[in-house]
Design a protein around this motif. Structure first.
Motif, mmCIF file in Angstrom:
data_model
loop_
_atom_site.group_PDB
_atom_site.id
_atom_site.type_symbol
_atom_site.label_atom_id
_atom_site.label_comp_id
_atom_site.label_asym_id
_atom_site.label_seq_id
_atom_site.Cartn_x
_atom_site.Cartn_y
_atom_site.Cartn_z
ATOM 1 N N ASP A 16 -37.398 30.841 -30.169
ATOM 2 C CA ASP A 16 -37.018 31.545 -31.393
ATOM 3 C C ASP A 16 -37.847 32.828 -31.448
ATOM 4 O O ASP A 16 -38.994 32.832 -31.886
ATOM 5 N N TYR A 89 -38.051 26.357 -29.828
ATOM 6 C CA TYR A 89 -37.337 25.597 -30.852
ATOM 7 C C TYR A 89 -37.780 24.130 -30.802
ATOM 8 O O TYR A 89 -38.175 23.632 -29.733
ATOM 9 N N TRP A 187 -28.277 26.042 -32.266
ATOM 10 C CA TRP A 187 -29.458 26.401 -33.067
ATOM 11 C C TRP A 187 -29.866 27.862 -32.858
ATOM 12 O O TRP A 187 -30.882 28.297 -33.382
ATOM 13 N N GLY A 188 -29.087 28.637 -32.115
ATOM 14 C CA GLY A 188 -29.515 29.974 -31.717
ATOM 15 C C GLY A 188 -29.032 31.093 -32.611
ATOM 16 O O GLY A 188 -28.864 30.930 -33.820
ATOM 17 N N LYS A 206 -28.765 19.688 -30.629
ATOM 18 C CA LYS A 206 -30.220 19.568 -30.494
ATOM 19 C C LYS A 206 -30.582 19.465 -29.026
ATOM 20 O O LYS A 206 -29.761 19.002 -28.205
#
Length: 211
Positions: A16, A89, A187-188, A206
């Motif tokens: 992240d 992450y 999640w990006g 995940k």
């Protein structure tokens, strides 16, 4: 056939990096008296390398005489501050350890400039990533297949033995150009709707869902 090699994008997939990218972008904007940008704006700017990020951030892009100075300022600032807020992450480190324990090779190919790509991978992942390749004058950036081809060459693994994991439309195009299956992470920097619109078929919510 299960893959021998898992090739990862970096920003938005393993790390992240958004807050540090935004901070360096806005530092460059302030330095050259240009308008700053929100986190969400910078999120939309990233994915095609640092030059394209600053081109999108600077009014008028490359036609603006301040483009090159702003790009140079970004690079200088980011190399110093790239670790300020960046972190893997949740779940990334256990996933990488599990891949190594299973005997998988791992590579990172990024549109981030090569020095930053290698430094970030060494700092956060060490021996868990076998090869890290970023943007440079000698290797065309994604979605060109060049960085992936170079990783395959270094590791001595054919494309048929690899799978690509990324978070963006650039990653989907890169995998397609390499004739390689692509796993899209949720999640990006891009949402599911964007990914579906660019042809994504396989998703993971995940890191533990990756093999």
């Amino acid at each position: 056939m299960k893959p021998k090699l898992v090739i990862f994008d970096l920003d938005g997939t393993l790390l992240d990096t958004l807050n540090d990218l935004a901070a360096s972008t806005n530092y460059a904007m302030r330095t050259h008296h240009l308008p700053e940008h929100t986190i969400d704006e910078v999120r939309r700017f990233v994915g095609n390398g640092v030059s394209k990020l600053i081109e999108r951030a600077v009014p008028g892009g490359k036609d603006n005489p301040l483009f090159e100075p702003a790009l140079a300022t970004f690079r200088e600032h980011y190399l110093i501050h790239q670790y300020d807020a960046t972190t893997p992450y949740p779940g990334i480190m256990p996933m990488l350890r599990r891949l190594k324990e299973a005997g998988k090779a791992t590579a990172v190919v990024s549109n981030k400039f090569d020095a930053a790509t290698k430094a970030l991978c060494q700092r956060f992942f060490g021996p868990l990533v076998d090869v890290a390749i970023g943007e440079s004058a000698s290797v065309a950036r994604k979605p060109s297949p060049d960085t992936v081809i170079e990783a395959l060459r270094i590791l001595g693994i054919p494309s048929q033995g690899a799978v690509y994991v990324g978070d963006s439309e650039v990653d989907l195009a890169t995998a397609a150009n390499c004739h390689m299956p692509c796993i899209s992470v949720l999640w990006g920097f891009r949402d599911r709707e964007c990914l579906v619109g660019h042809g994504a078929k396989v998703f993971v919510a995940k890191p533990s869902d990756i093999f």
